[in-house]
Design a protein around this motif. Structure first.
Motif, mmCIF file in Angstrom:
data_model
loop_
_atom_site.group_PDB
_atom_site.id
_atom_site.type_symbol
_atom_site.label_atom_id
_atom_site.label_comp_id
_atom_site.label_asym_id
_atom_site.label_seq_id
_atom_site.Cartn_x
_atom_site.Cartn_y
_atom_site.Cartn_z
ATOM 1 N N GLY A 183 0.781 -1.224 0.000
ATOM 2 C CA GLY A 183 0.000 0.000 0.000
ATOM 3 C C GLY A 183 0.815 1.276 0.000
ATOM 4 N N ARG A 184 2.135 1.152 0.057
ATOM 5 C CA ARG A 184 3.003 2.320 0.024
ATOM 6 C C ARG A 184 3.654 2.441 -1.355
ATOM 7 N N GLY A 185 3.828 3.666 -1.816
ATOM 8 C CA GLY A 185 4.374 3.884 -3.148
ATOM 9 C C GLY A 185 5.881 3.938 -3.201
ATOM 10 N N THR A 186 6.537 4.077 -2.045
ATOM 11 C CA THR A 186 7.985 4.159 -2.004
ATOM 12 C C THR A 186 8.535 3.150 -1.009
ATOM 13 N N GLY A 187 9.814 2.848 -1.128
ATOM 14 C CA GLY A 187 10.490 1.937 -0.209
ATOM 15 C C GLY A 187 11.777 2.555 0.297
ATOM 16 N N TYR A 188 12.520 1.788 1.048
ATOM 17 C CA TYR A 188 13.785 2.284 1.575
ATOM 18 C C TYR A 188 14.685 1.105 1.904
ATOM 19 N N ARG A 189 15.939 1.406 2.193
ATOM 20 C CA ARG A 189 16.922 0.391 2.572
ATOM 21 C C ARG A 189 17.525 0.751 3.918
ATOM 22 N N ASN A 190 17.905 -0.270 4.640
ATOM 23 C CA ASN A 190 18.600 -0.104 5.912
ATOM 24 C C ASN A 190 19.874 -0.949 5.905
ATOM 25 N N GLU A 191 20.902 -0.447 6.549
ATOM 26 C CA GLU A 191 22.097 -1.238 6.827
ATOM 27 C C GLU A 191 22.576 -0.886 8.228
ATOM 28 N N VAL A 192 22.820 -1.894 9.040
ATOM 29 C CA VAL A 192 23.154 -1.684 10.450
ATOM 30 C C VAL A 192 24.364 -2.531 10.823
ATOM 31 N N LEU A 193 25.317 -1.923 11.506
ATOM 32 C CA LEU A 193 26.430 -2.647 12.109
ATOM 33 C C LEU A 193 26.071 -2.982 13.551
ATOM 34 N N SER A 194 26.230 -4.240 13.941
ATOM 35 C CA SER A 194 25.925 -4.656 15.306
ATOM 36 C C SER A 194 27.109 -5.400 15.906
ATOM 37 N N LEU A 195 27.344 -5.165 17.193
ATOM 38 C CA LEU A 195 28.442 -5.798 17.924
ATOM 39 C C LEU A 195 27.884 -6.519 19.141
ATOM 40 N N ARG A 196 28.323 -7.755 19.329
ATOM 41 C CA ARG A 196 27.857 -8.567 20.462
ATOM 42 C C ARG A 196 28.899 -8.544 21.572
ATOM 43 N N LEU A 197 28.475 -8.084 22.739
ATOM 44 C CA LEU A 197 29.318 -8.052 23.926
ATOM 45 C C LEU A 197 28.592 -8.811 25.023
ATOM 46 N N ALA A 198 29.084 -10.014 25.335
ATOM 47 C CA ALA A 198 28.398 -10.883 26.297
ATOM 48 C C ALA A 198 26.946 -11.045 25.856
ATOM 49 N N GLU A 199 25.973 -10.680 26.709
ATOM 50 C CA GLU A 199 24.560 -10.850 26.377
ATOM 51 C C GLU A 199 24.004 -9.667 25.594
ATOM 52 N N ALA A 200 24.785 -8.627 25.420
ATOM 53 C CA ALA A 200 24.296 -7.376 24.843
ATOM 54 C C ALA A 200 24.675 -7.246 23.371
ATOM 55 N N VAL A 201 23.820 -6.547 22.615
ATOM 56 C CA VAL A 201 24.105 -6.201 21.226
ATOM 57 C C VAL A 201 23.958 -4.698 21.078
ATOM 58 N N GLY A 202 25.003 -4.064 20.581
ATOM 59 C CA GLY A 202 24.955 -2.633 20.287
ATOM 60 C C GLY A 202 24.945 -2.415 18.792
ATOM 61 N N SER A 203 24.259 -1.370 18.335
ATOM 62 C CA SER A 203 24.063 -1.185 16.899
ATOM 63 C C SER A 203 24.222 0.261 16.481
ATOM 64 N N CYS A 204 24.593 0.421 15.212
ATOM 65 C CA CYS A 204 24.636 1.739 14.588
ATOM 66 C C CYS A 204 24.264 1.587 13.118
ATOM 67 N N ALA A 205 23.234 2.296 12.688
ATOM 68 C CA ALA A 205 22.835 2.289 11.281
ATOM 69 C C ALA A 205 23.792 3.152 10.467
ATOM 70 N N VAL A 206 23.992 2.753 9.220
ATOM 71 C CA VAL A 206 24.852 3.486 8.298
ATOM 72 C C VAL A 206 24.116 3.643 6.976
ATOM 73 N N GLU A 207 24.599 4.557 6.145
ATOM 74 C CA GLU A 207 24.047 4.657 4.800
ATOM 75 C C GLU A 207 24.403 3.374 4.042
ATOM 76 N N PRO A 208 23.444 2.778 3.356
ATOM 77 C CA PRO A 208 23.727 1.523 2.641
ATOM 78 C C PRO A 208 24.939 1.644 1.730
ATOM 79 N N GLY A 209 25.845 0.684 1.885
ATOM 80 C CA GLY A 209 27.050 0.652 1.074
ATOM 81 C C GLY A 209 28.210 1.451 1.622
ATOM 82 N N ALA A 210 27.997 2.204 2.705
ATOM 83 C CA ALA A 210 29.053 3.073 3.223
ATOM 84 C C ALA A 210 30.044 2.341 4.122
ATOM 85 N N LEU A 211 29.657 1.201 4.675
ATOM 86 C CA LEU A 211 30.518 0.507 5.633
ATOM 87 C C LEU A 211 31.424 -0.478 4.904
ATOM 88 N N PRO A 212 32.727 -0.342 5.024
ATOM 89 C CA PRO A 212 33.621 -1.303 4.371
ATOM 90 C C PRO A 212 33.515 -2.683 5.007
#
Length: 279
Positions: free
Chosen positions: A46-75
């Motif tokens: 029902g939506r006319g447009t879409g989008y993309r997401n890319e997220v870097l996540s790091l696991r530390l013990a039981e925790a996960v931390g994340s940071c979104a980036v522009e798609p394709g920007a993360l080496p």
């Protein structure tokens, strides 16, 4: 210690406190076991447009931390560089996304989203991607305390959030670094700080941590006494630390995010009224 009650600090100052071990264990003694990226493309029914997401996540013990980036920007090398590295080293990494994800993982580890730390759990019902997006939007917009007719600066355009604001009789100025237009052909401004002066409150994505635009917006809200509500997949454990320091409320959504699964989930809302909420 939950919020930084009584301590006035910036994002860089928060990093310094973590490096010094002021909020928990020495980050040099904690190592990231798993690093991964999540890439997504979506176009809701029902939506006319879409989008993309890319997220870097790091696991530390039981925790996960994340940071979104522009798609394709993360080496690709970034993921390999994070695995086995200690948090202190990652807080010095040249990539901002790595530094944010590492800080988020550390704070998620020492100050998880629990009522004791100021979080109020909000169940997110199972459903389609659009249904879950709209449910999240209602949880986020519900943190704004504004009369109908007020204007909200929305930084990080999410169509479901714009719908939810309209349903409450609120006006908005959509903002995104990429500019463009919304689903309804409304112009999207690119300079958030320039538009902030025309708005009564700010509704801001945690992605601003990764692109360096969070601090100016926090300072604007603090200086002008405006509500600043954060919706955070990026830095969900970081942003509650700024409650009462420009940030008035946070809707935190750590990994796994609502768009990854059709089943039930949970959000964590902070509004400063709970113990540990910062004010």
């Amino acid at each position: 210690m939950t919020a930084l009650t009584g301590i006035r600090t910036s994002y860089d100052g928060l990093e310094d406190l973590v490096r010094a071990g002021a909020l928990g264990p020495d980050p040099g003694t904690l190592r990231v076991a798993v690093a991964f990226t999540t890439r997504q493309a979506v176009r809701h029914d029902g939506r006319g447009t879409g989008y993309r997401n890319e997220v870097l996540s790091l696991r530390l013990a039981e925790a996960v931390g994340s940071c979104a980036v522009e798609p394709g920007a993360l080496p690709d090398s970034a993921v390999e560089e994070c695995v086995g590295a200690d948090v202190a080293r990652l807080l010095e990494h040249p990539l901002q996304a790595v530094r944010v994800a590492a800080l988020d993982a550390y704070l998620m580890h020492v100050l998880p989203h629990t009522p004791a730390n100021g979080a109020r759990p909000v169940p997110l019902p199972a459903g389609s991607s659009l249904e879950k997006s709209r449910a999240r939007a209602q949880a986020v917009v519900g943190l704004l305390d504004l009369p109908p007719g007020a204007t909200v600066l929305v930084v990080g355009v999410v169509n479901s959030l714009l719908e939810a604001l309209r349903s409450r009789g609120l006006r908005y100025i959509p903002c995104d670094l990429k500019g463009g237009a919304t689903e309804w052909d409304e112009p999207v401004v690119a300079d958030a700080l320039a538009a902030a002066g025309r708005c009564d409150a700010l509704l801001v994505s945690g992605m601003t941590l990764g692109n360096g635009t969070f601090e100016p917006l926090r300072r604007h809200a603090l200086a002008h006494g405006k509500q600043l509500v954060m919706f955070a997949q990026t830095g969900s454990a970081v942003l509650p630390r700024f409650l009462g320091q420009g940030v008035s409320a946070v809707c935190a959504e750590p990994y796994p995010f609502f768009w990854l699964d059709g089943g039930p989930g949970v959000l964590h809302r902070y509004d400063g009224s709970c113990p540990g909420g910062g004010r």
